[in-house]
Design a protein around this motif. Structure first.
Motif: not given
Length: 403
Positions: A282-286, A299-302, A313-315, A319-320
């Protein structure tokens, strides 16, 4: 008394045998194994070896019964609540705190797993190298629910009945036996890190509001207007009612997934890395702000990326936040009174009266680019929240004669 305080506390034990509680398939203590013809000249199965040598991977088609901690303790649940009730304006008001704490719940993991790192599975030692995965169940899982509910109930007075409630809740847990049904698949991850599976319960919304009512329109005999209407006039204007149920709640907590070759080398294989489904980086708030969410990109797929080789993975889980529920069910009723003992009741009810779209959850596997973050159908994410999945508007009409 117009104000009442109530409280309760209890400890409840799970009396169901563990094997039944976890839905174990098959009969205990029976090993399911493939057929094998032992060579007479160079036998591979010679006691105490009970399986043929199949390389470092072990016999992949052998099914071994689930192992259980011999000192397994009975799980129990702490349940407690505190309520304040007050009556005012012919209405009862209630404020309640409800808590539940599960302790020593069953937790299962692959006891025969190698350590997760950047080495391939076949190059790492395991506790029992001649065997496949061994599921071991012990105590350790649990959950903690905290909920605040505010409710009001007005009994029928002046032709109006009204009941409403709002609940603010959160349930943090690691699912018993590490099962997580995202598409009915088992996605427990690191058997050496139980904390990875702790997260918000998918089906417990943060906010839920519900109100239902019955209103008798003030027309006809005994009502505010046209109270002295003739029998014919009363047949037309009297006996009308409107009722309804309104439900809204926030969305489910959804878990992102990634499918591909095992990056940490713990999934059974006798050669190339096995394909696994685990959580991504996970790179940021999705989660988009309300108003930016669309069915094409909820949601933000990026915000997610493939996990690198050598680690998970860090997620986290949940989270969504998925689409919520917003639905009105409305009913119209008319009583035709012929005399004191005979009447005809006409009614028409509407499901999802305003035809508000309630969406299914978006796709959550980042390796499926065509569906990741995309909502592909309506109908609601859960049937339990709205009665019949909040489908498109539907009407039903009926007549009932009472005597």
């Amino acid at each position: 008394a117009r104000t009442v305080f109530r409280a309760g506390f209890g400890i409840f034990y799970n009396v169901v045998p563990l094997a039944y509680a976890l839905n174990f398939a098959g009969t205990p203590f029976i090993i399911s194994e493939p057929s094998y013809t032992n060579s007479a000249d160079n036998p591979q199965v010679v006691f105490p070896r009970v399986f043929p040598t199949t390389g470092t991977g072990g016999p992949s088609t052998v099914g071994i019964p689930t192992a259980q901690n011999p000192d397994y303790r009975t799980p129990y649940s702490l349940q407690y609540n505190f309520t304040i009730e007050h009556e005012q304006w012919n209405t009862g008001f209630r404020l309640s705190y409800i808590g539940t704490g599960m302790r020593k719940a069953p937790w299962g993991y692959n006891y025969n797993s190698p350590v997760p790192d950047n080495r391939p599975f076949i190059e790492k030692p395991r506790p029992y190298g001649d065997y496949p995965d061994i599921t071991y169940v012990t105590n350790g899982a649990g959950h903690q629910y905290n909920g605040l509910t505010a409710a009001a109930t007005r009994q029928m007075a002046g032709g109006l009945y009204l009941q409403g409630s709002w609940t603010w809740a959160r349930d943090i847990y690691d699912e018993d036996y590490n099962w997580d049904f995202e598409g009915d698949q088992y996605i427990a991850e690191n058997p050496f890190d139980r904390a990875r599976d702790i997260g918000p319960a998918k089906d417990i919304p943060t906010h839920r509001f519900n109100v239902n009512w019955i209103y008798q329109l003030p027309f006809g005999r005994g009502r505010h207007w046209a109270s002295h209407a003739s029998r014919v006039e009363n047949l037309l204007v009297g006996g009308w009612e409107v009722s309804g149920v309104f439900t809204t709640q926030t969305g489910q907590f959804l878990t992102p997934l990634w499918t591909g070759p095992d990056p940490v080398g713990i999934a059974y294989t006798d050669g190339d890395p096995a394909d696994v489904t685990i959580r991504p980086d996970i790179l940021g708030n999705p989660n988009f702000a309300k108003g930016r969410q669309t069915t094409d990109q909820w949601f933000d797929t990026a915000a997610f990326a493939q996990p690198p080789t050598g680690r998970f993975g860090t997620s986290g889980r949940g989270t969504v936040i998925g689409p919520g529920v917003n639905v009105w069910h409305v009913g119209f009723h008319k009583d035709f009174f012929f005399n004191e003992t005979m009447r005809l009741r006409w009614e028409m009810t509407a499901v999802n009266f305003f035809n508000h779209p309630n969406w299914d959850n978006p796709g959550m596997d980042i390796t499926d680019s065509s569906s990741f973050g995309v909502i592909q159908s309506a109908g609601g994410a859960t049937s339990g929240s709205t009665g019949d999945r909040a489908t498109a508007r539907q009407f039903r009409m009926g007549l009932r004669f009472q005597f």
